[in-house]
Write an enzyme that holds these catalytic residues in place. Structure first.
Site, PDB file in Angstrom:
ATOM      1  CG  HIS A  62      -2.804   8.609 -33.243  1.00 16.81           C
ATOM      2  ND1 HIS A  62      -2.539   7.675 -32.290  1.00 16.81           N
ATOM      3  CD2 HIS A  62      -3.508   7.964 -34.202  1.00 16.81           C
ATOM      4  CE1 HIS A  62      -3.054   6.519 -32.652  1.00 16.81           C
ATOM      5  NE2 HIS A  62      -3.647   6.661 -33.807  1.00 16.81           N
TER       6      HIS A  62
ATOM      7  NE  ARG B 206      22.510   4.365 -30.203  1.00 18.03           N
ATOM      8  CZ  ARG B 206      22.288   3.467 -29.258  1.00 18.03           C
ATOM      9  NH1 ARG B 206      22.827   3.614 -28.088  1.00 18.03           N
ATOM     10  NH2 ARG B 206      21.536   2.412 -29.471  1.00 18.03           N
TER      11      ARG B 206
ATOM     12  CE  LYS C  76      -7.398   7.695 -35.236  1.00 20.95           C
ATOM     13  NZ  LYS C  76      -6.892   6.965 -36.371  1.00 20.95           N
TER      14      LYS C  76
ATOM     15  CG  HIS D 195      -5.961   6.134 -28.525  1.00 21.29           C
ATOM     16  ND1 HIS D 195      -5.146   7.236 -28.589  1.00 21.29           N
ATOM     17  CD2 HIS D 195      -5.203   5.098 -28.966  1.00 21.29           C
ATOM     18  CE1 HIS D 195      -3.954   6.886 -29.057  1.00 21.29           C
ATOM     19  NE2 HIS D 195      -3.959   5.584 -29.281  1.00 21.29           N
TER      20      HIS D 195
ATOM     21  CE  LYS E  27      -2.955  -3.851 -30.466  1.00 19.86           C
ATOM     22  NZ  LYS E  27      -3.174  -2.770 -31.442  1.00 19.86           N
TER      23      LYS E  27
ATOM     24  CG  ASP F 101      -1.659   0.008 -26.909  1.00 20.02           C
ATOM     25  OD1 ASP F 101      -0.708   0.792 -27.056  1.00 20.02           O
ATOM     26  OD2 ASP F 101      -2.259  -0.534 -27.870  1.00 20.02           O
TER      27      ASP F 101
HETATM   28  C1  BG6 Z   1      -1.768   3.178 -30.897  1.00 13.30           C
HETATM   29  C2  BG6 Z   1      -1.677   1.866 -30.172  1.00 13.30           C
HETATM   30  O1  BG6 Z   1      -1.738   4.235 -29.987  1.00 13.30           O
HETATM   31  O2  BG6 Z   1      -2.986   3.230 -31.629  1.00 13.30           O
HETATM   32  C3  BG6 Z   1      -1.774   0.718 -31.139  1.00 13.30           C
HETATM   33  O3  BG6 Z   1      -0.451   1.799 -29.471  1.00 13.30           O
HETATM   34  C4  BG6 Z   1      -3.003   0.846 -32.016  1.00 13.30           C
HETATM   35  O4  BG6 Z   1      -1.773  -0.529 -30.457  1.00 13.30           O
HETATM   36  C5  BG6 Z   1      -3.090   2.233 -32.629  1.00 13.30           C
HETATM   37  O5  BG6 Z   1      -2.913  -0.135 -33.040  1.00 13.30           O
HETATM   38  C6  BG6 Z   1      -4.413   2.434 -33.341  1.00 13.30           C
HETATM   39  O6  BG6 Z   1      -4.388   3.637 -34.054  1.00 13.30           O
HETATM   40  P1  BG6 Z   1      -5.264   3.839 -35.377  1.00 13.30           P
HETATM   41  O7  BG6 Z   1      -5.043   5.265 -35.753  1.00 13.30           O
HETATM   42  O8  BG6 Z   1      -4.768   2.851 -36.375  1.00 13.30           O
HETATM   43  O9  BG6 Z   1      -6.678   3.563 -34.969  1.00 13.30           O
END
Ligand code: BG6
Length: 489
Positions: free
Chosen positions: A180, A51, A184, A242, A338, A237
């Site tokens: 993501h 925006r 890796k 993951h 975390k 999360d």
């Molecule tokens: C994200 C989460 O998908 O992955 C985050 O939302 C997390 O909370 C992150 O910190 C970790 O990714 P990486 O690649 O740093 O291990």
């Protein structure tokens, strides 16, 4: 040794949220690296959209600043940065109204035959809205793809709603749902290790594997993302996506081919084979934690998110089981959190004990073999073996790793996951992206766990920031006569 660079076809990549954190921190640096390696054809354009009223020049300047911050100094080449910035354009568009869409259409018209990818790096509430606008403005060509990222919903019902809204405009073959972790290197290496070697597969089952541990430890806290995280927590999360994806790659049957649907068909069987964890089972197999203040001035989670009453978990450990012939009775212990002592992600496959020892007691204890895949940092593979302690003395046994660090072996920069994933979108390869049914199957397993917590009065167990989570997580695995392998320090 470096891998072959094969240039991709000309494309326009349109990034909604182009002036946002993900774009500056990850997407643009990833594209810069691919540009620097000569993988992007001359015509390829990156079009930032948001925006904000920004010109091309403003966007290029902001991207230059982002590259200075997020690309290592020895990888920043001013001449290469200049040519990269020339690929960038910016179009102010109001995703929820009419402003700007015609300008975007005009710009895209000059590349009408190219591959077109829309990266929706925006709040998930906008996925459906933007998809609808793209359809209404006739911006979806047969060569168009759309990229979305988690959180895809908050539970099964909301995930279905997101998938329906995006699916109303795009065919499943055009939708790239990013996790993501699948980009890796070591995660992909898991497939190479399992399916390009004859060695492991015959042993890869309940007869030979005692249990598997998957740990994704982060030392950071919530880093300014408290607003999102406090409504999400570690289960949604990290585990729903993951960790469950990692579990799928460890546990799946060999696909017949490496194509997207063969791989995803096998992954979904794992997800559907997971033993449900509901209210009755949860207390025995799940531990939730939340960090309180820790040594060295580390603040408590509740302070960081400014919500003293928060019961959101920042740590979770759980024991999962897969109900099929290959894995019956083999626990998969998953753990993520975390503010743990280190940033380290590992998969540890623990083999069974030898059936009988021929050695005298004095030779020392015989440990079980372990295969450790280090996902980050220091990517590599270790296979722990018993050997004879060298020397002329009697037979003494020692437990040592066959240790392969990818950095030492190949000396290559470990590419960021986004470099691989963005180019896979352009190449039209969906193997490392989640299909709709996978996302929904993962939520179908997570929902009863989340519901059980909501109904129970339990609050997460406190652990000091900078430690390995609540002691109950240690008890969870020790009750089964096993222990967490913390060689990660
Ligand atoms: C994200 C989460 O998908 O992955 C985050 O939302 C997390 O909370 C992150 O910190 C970790 O990714 P990486 O690649 O740093 O291990």
């Amino acid at each position: 040794m470096s891998s072959r660079i094969i240039a991709v076809e000309p494309f326009d990549l349109v990034v909604f949220g182009g002036a946002g954190d993900l774009a500056y921190r990850k997407l643009l640096p990833a594209l810069y690296h691919r540009h620097r390696d000569g993988q992007l054809p001359t015509e390829a354009r990156v079009i930032g959209v948001s925006r904000r009223a920004m010109s091309d020049a403003d966007y290029r300047a902001a991207t230059k600043a982002a590259l200075d911050e997020h690309v290592a100094e020895d990888e920043r080449d001013p001449a290469v940065i200049d040519t990269f910035l020339k690929r960038l354009h910016f179009v102010p568009v109001d995703a929820q109204a009419e402003a700007g869409w015609d300008d975007l259409a005009t710009l895209l018209k000059s590349g009408a035959d190219r591959i077109r990818a829309f990266y929706l790096a925006v709040a998930p509430e906008l996925f459906g809205v933007i998809s609808g606008k793209l359809g209404a403005h006739k911006l979806v060509t047969p060569k168009t793809r759309v990229i979305i990222e988690k959180p895809i919903g908050h539970d099964l019902a909301s995930a279905k709603a997101v998938n329906d809204a995006v699916g109303a405009v795009f065919d499943e073959r055009q939708i790239y749902r990013i996790d993501h972790y699948l980009g890796k290197e070591t995660v992909q290496n898991l497939m190479a290790l399992r399916f390009a070697n004859a060695l492991f597969e015959p042993l890869w089952n309940a007869a030979h594997i005692d249990h598997v541990q998957i740990t994704v430890a982060e030392s950071i806290g919530v880093e300014g993302r408290g607003g999102y995280y406090d409504t999400s927590g570690a289960l949604r999360d990290m585990v729903q996506n993951h960790l469950m994806q990692l579990l799928c790659l460890v546990a799946m049957e060999a696909p017949s081919h490496m194509d997207a649907d063969s791989v995803r068909d096998e992954k979904i069987k794992v997800l559907r084979g997971l033993k449900p964890i509901g209210e009755a089972e949860a207390p025995a197999v799940i531990v939730r934690g939340q960090y309180r203040a820790g040594a060295g001035g580390l603040a408590a989670y509740t302070q960081e998110v400014d919500n003293p009453q928060s019961t959101t978990e920042t740590f979770i450990a759980l024991k999962a089981e897969i109900e099929n012939w290959r894995w019956a009775g083999v626990p998969f212990y998953l753990r993520t959190g975390k503010r743990l002592p280190v940033r380290a992600s590992e998969i540890v496959v623990n083999f069974r004990k030898i059936p009988h020892s021929i050695f005298e007691v004095g030779a020392g204890a015989i440990e079980e073999n372990r295969l450790v895949l280090r996902i980050q940092p220091d990517e590599g593979v270790k296979l722990w073996l018993m050997i004879k302690d060298p020397g002329p003395g009697g037979m003494r046994l020692r437990y040592v790793p066959l240790d392969m660090s990818f950095a030492d072996a190949f000396g290559a920069r470990a590419p960021d996951a986004y470099e691989r994933l963005i180019l896979d979108v352009i190449r039209g390869n969906q193997t490392l992206f989640m299909r709709r049914d996978e996302v929904e199957a993962a939520w179908a397993w997570i929902d009863p766990i989340a519901d059980a917590w909501e109904r129970s009065r339990d609050t997460p167990k406190a652990y000091p920031a900078g430690t390995w989570g609540p002691s109950a997580a240690v008890a969870l695995i020790e009750r089964d006569g096993r222990h967490w392998q913390d060689e990660m320090g």
